[in-house]
Structures are given as C-alpha cells and as structure tokens.
Design a protein around this motif. Sequence first.
Motif, PDB file in Angstrom:
ATOM      1  N   GLU A   1     -37.128  -3.295  22.810  1.00 47.86           N
ATOM      2  CA  GLU A   1     -36.122  -2.224  22.816  1.00 47.86           C
ATOM      3  C   GLU A   1     -36.705  -0.940  22.243  1.00 47.86           C
ATOM      4  N   GLN A   2     -37.515  -1.073  21.201  1.00 47.63           N
ATOM      5  CA  GLN A   2     -38.149   0.101  20.608  1.00 47.63           C
ATOM      6  C   GLN A   2     -39.074   0.788  21.609  1.00 47.63           C
TER       7      GLN A   2
ATOM      8  N   VAL B   1     -36.906   2.661  24.152  1.00 46.71           N
ATOM      9  CA  VAL B   1     -36.334   3.881  23.581  1.00 46.71           C
ATOM     10  C   VAL B   1     -37.400   4.955  23.434  1.00 46.71           C
ATOM     11  N   ARG B   2     -38.571   4.563  22.966  1.00 43.10           N
ATOM     12  CA  ARG B   2     -39.658   5.548  22.826  1.00 43.10           C
ATOM     13  C   ARG B   2     -40.058   6.129  24.178  1.00 43.10           C
TER      14      ARG B   2
ATOM     15  N   ARG C   1     -38.089   6.468  26.810  1.00 49.03           N
ATOM     16  CA  ARG C   1     -37.041   7.414  27.222  1.00 49.03           C
ATOM     17  C   ARG C   1     -37.118   8.710  26.419  1.00 49.03           C
ATOM     18  N   LEU C   2     -37.417   8.597  25.131  1.00 49.90           N
ATOM     19  CA  LEU C   2     -37.548   9.798  24.304  1.00 49.90           C
ATOM     20  C   LEU C   2     -38.722  10.655  24.770  1.00 49.90           C
TER      21      LEU C   2
ATOM     22  N   ARG D   1     -29.027  12.026  22.673  1.00 51.66           N
ATOM     23  CA  ARG D   1     -29.396  11.020  21.671  1.00 51.66           C
ATOM     24  C   ARG D   1     -29.527   9.657  22.336  1.00 51.66           C
ATOM     25  N   GLU D   2     -30.710   9.089  22.205  1.00 49.88           N
ATOM     26  CA  GLU D   2     -30.972   7.812  22.845  1.00 49.88           C
ATOM     27  C   GLU D   2     -30.275   6.684  22.075  1.00 49.88           C
ATOM     28  N   GLU D   3     -29.546   5.861  22.815  1.00 52.82           N
ATOM     29  CA  GLU D   3     -28.882   4.710  22.215  1.00 52.82           C
ATOM     30  C   GLU D   3     -29.771   3.477  22.373  1.00 52.82           C
ATOM     31  N   PHE D   4     -29.603   2.570  21.469  1.00 48.41           N
ATOM     32  CA  PHE D   4     -30.357   1.322  21.562  1.00 48.41           C
ATOM     33  C   PHE D   4     -29.483   0.175  21.102  1.00 48.41           C
ATOM     34  N   SER D   5     -29.811  -0.988  21.566  1.00 47.67           N
ATOM     35  CA  SER D   5     -29.033  -2.181  21.232  1.00 47.67           C
ATOM     36  C   SER D   5     -29.929  -3.185  20.540  1.00 47.67           C
TER      37      SER D   5
END
Length: 243
Positions: free
Chosen positions: A124-125, A128-129, A131-132, A201-205
């Motif tokens: 997941e990290q 997210v990275r 996408r960022l 703002r990127e969301e993560f689960s």
Amino acid sequence: MVDMANLLQITGAEMKQHEERRLCEKHSQALTLFCVEDLKLLCPLCTQPPDHQGHQVRPVEEAASHHRQKLRSYIEPLKEQLADLQKLLATQDRQRSEVREKVEKQREKLASEYESVIASIECEQAAVRSRLAAQEKHILQNLIANKATFSDHISKLRVLRKEMAETSVVSDVKLLMNIKSVLHRCDHLEPPDVYCLKYKREEFSLPPQCSALLQIMQTFREEATLDPETAHPHLLCLRIKSL
C-alpha cells in the motif's frame, strides 16, 4: 519404603541375633521391653520409677509384631500415592510438551500474520508513493507550462509597451494611421489563466488487523486535561489521529 521392605525381609533368627547385641546404655542389660508412650526400647531396670512410671510397657516381640503390622498397613497407601504422583508427573510432562507445541504454533502464526501485515502495508505504501509521484509530476509540468505562458505574455507586453511609447511621439497623421491596430491590440490583450494548483490528498487503507486496533484504541480513548503547573515536566502529550 525400600528401608521398610528390607526390614520386613529380615528373618526371625537374624532379628533375634541382631537384638541380642543391643544392650541398655544406662544399665547394660538386654533391651527386652518397649514403652508404648515414649516409643522407646527399655531394659527391665528402665521400667522402675521415675522415668517410665505409669507407662504401658510391652515385650519387644509383641510391640514389634504390632508395629510391623502397622507399617505394612502404610505400604499400600504409599504405593497408591506414589502411583498417583507418577501419573501426575507424566500428565505434567505431557502438558508441558503440549504447551510448547501450542506456543510454537502460535509463534509461527503470529510471525506469519506480522509478515502478511507488513507486506500489505509495504504494498500500500508503494502504491501511495507512486500516486504521489505521479501527482507531483503532473503539477510540476502544469506549473512549468503556466510559467512559460506567463513569460511569453510578459514578452508581448514589453513589445507592446515599447511600441506604444514609440507611437505616442510620432506625428499626428502617422499616429492616427496606426491607432486602430494599436488600440485593438491593447483592448483585446488578455493575460493567460493562472494555473490553479489542486493538490489531492492521497488516501490509503490498512489491513483489517490495523483497523481493528484503531477501533479498540478509540473505544478506550479518554480525554484528559492536565494542569501544566502540576504535571510532570517529562510528560509528553500524544495525539492519536484516525487514518
């Protein structure tokens, strides 16, 4: 128990021979009597007052037979107690092995769950990275393009300002001949649009285990206000925010 068994196996002759060698230390006579109250061997002179006065005294053979039967009555219960203790020890050894096996399985299960959680979080990290990074690249590209547009517009403004300054000092006829073109460019000169920066703002689960942990933390969360005058100087304020 072994000592008692060995004693019970001594033959009568051996016992008699062994007893004949025992003499009273005080009177040097054979110990042929036994005091029931004091459980002590006596010689005939020991029964005289005052040491064992009023005590029940039996012959050695009678007392020995009585206590031999009494000792035999203890053997079977002791065997049962010994067997029960041996069973208990065997049960405890088995339980110890079972506990070790259960703990090892639990340890392996926890290790597997931890690895699964860590792998899920790392995956997941990474997403997210990624996408960022893509969002950062998109924003930077738009900012660079907008900056180039503004630079180009500034250049046009400088050229137009120079042209206005030169036109304003020419002759009347020449000024009026080009006034329409000049005014048209001034009136229709529009600055470029400013790029509106929109940062998402990127969301993560997180895995269900982490979500359950956060719910538990929220359940037991309590608000407390401390007095800075009385609180310990090394006390830190921790804030737990929901992800």
